[in-house]
Scaffold this active site. Structure first.
Site, short mmCIF file in Angstrom:
data_model
loop_
_atom_site.label_atom_id
_atom_site.label_comp_id
_atom_site.label_asym_id
_atom_site.label_seq_id
_atom_site.Cartn_x
_atom_site.Cartn_y
_atom_site.Cartn_z
CB CYS A 246 -0.91 0.00 1.24
SG CYS A 246 -1.95 1.48 1.36
CB CYS A 248 -2.38 4.74 1.93
SG CYS A 248 -3.74 5.85 2.31
CB CYS A 270 -2.39 1.27 8.94
SG CYS A 270 -2.74 0.05 7.64
#
Length: 298
Positions: A246, A248, A270
């Site tokens: 990811c 992000c 995250c």
């Protein structure tokens, strides 16, 4: 009490693969980085083919975008159109400034447009005129394209007026809100609650907003994003391909790796991210059409 049905109904979903191409942009959004990059479109198309070759056309949804504006590169869009015509499921993320020209001859591509509301004021940070905003909204309604909106300083009244406008026009796409970026785990600065929004079928599920509210209030995530369960990212710079689970916001550079097999993780780092990948698996574009399996005759 409703009767228990067993086995429960199941639906197949596609694998999700996000391809981000290094590129330039024709906007100067105040909340985004500005990059001046030259793109070798021929080399980029060859890199795209290397990625496509690893998948079966019907089983994967590709989102292809640029960290600038992909519609600045017509040879890339033409190549994506050819692959989509061959059966690949490809959606393209664009800022909509090249409409309607970017649509010409590319009827097999699916579209996602970035726009921060239905008025020029709501799009002041993007520098869009009212004419440009109207063109994006009109196209989204016509094509059932998805809309991706950065929520920053728009009022709740403006947001609901946008929802009402799309509802009045029988919009059949998806309107996705994402908060202003919070890099390197910094706290989110804006919050949007599902119960404050006017009801509409094209909004993300209430669970998305619950997660957003939780991250805003606690600075921590309490649920697994669909990108982590069913996604992967390819970063393309001409003939160079890197991969990461990811990308992000502020993913550590050491988690990127060279082109090859995907790598799964039991604990992805995250931060305060909350974005469109969150509910990918429930999007209609991710669903594999149902149908009977044709059995061989013996």
């Amino acid at each position: 009490m409703e009767p228990v049905v067993w086995p429960p109904r199941t639906r197949r979903i596609r694998t999700y693969r996000n391809i981000v191409i290094d590129g330039a942009c024709n906007l100067r959004c105040t909340y985004c980085e500005v990059k001046a990059i030259k793109v070798d479109q021929v080399a980029t198309n060859a890199s795209l083919d290397k990625i496509f070759e690893r998948y079966e056309p019907g089983n994967t949804l590709f989102r292809v975008e640029s960290n600038g504006e992909i519609a600045l590169y017509p040879k890339i869009l033409d190549h994506l159109q050819r692959r989509a015509a061959e059966g690949w499921h490809i959606e393209v993320l664009s800022n909509g400034t090249r409409l309607p020209r970017c649509l010409e001859g590319r009827e097999n591509l699916m579209w996602v447009f970035s726009v921060d509301g239905h008025t020029a004021r709501m799009n002041a940070k993007r520098g869009l005129s009212q004419e440009q905003v109207d063109r994006i909204v009109d196209t989204a309604v016509e094509l059932d394209a998805e809309l991706q909106m950065v929520y920053h300083d728009q009022s709740l009244e403006e947001v609901n007026e946008f929802i009402d406008l799309l509802s009045s026009r029988n919009y059949k796409g998806l309107l996705h809100f994402m908060p202003l970026l919070a890099f390197k785990g910094r706290p989110l600065t804006v919050n949007l609650r599902y119960e404050d929004l006017h009801p509409a079928e094209f909004l993300a599920p209430s669970e998305y907003f619950r997660r957003w509210n939780h991250i805003f209030e606690t600075g921590k995530r309490d649920a697994v994003c669909d990108q982590i369960s069913n996604g992967y990212n390819y970063s393309v710079s001409d003939d160079r391909i890197e991969m990461v689970k990811c990308d992000c916001y502020s993913v550590p550079k050491h988690l990127y790796h060279d082109f090859g097999d995907v790598r799964e993780f039991d604990n992805w780092p995250c931060g305060t991210c909350i974005a469109n990948q969150e509910f990918n698996n429930s999007r209609p574009r991710m669903q594999v059409p149902e149908g009977r399996i044709t059995l061989p005759l013996v």
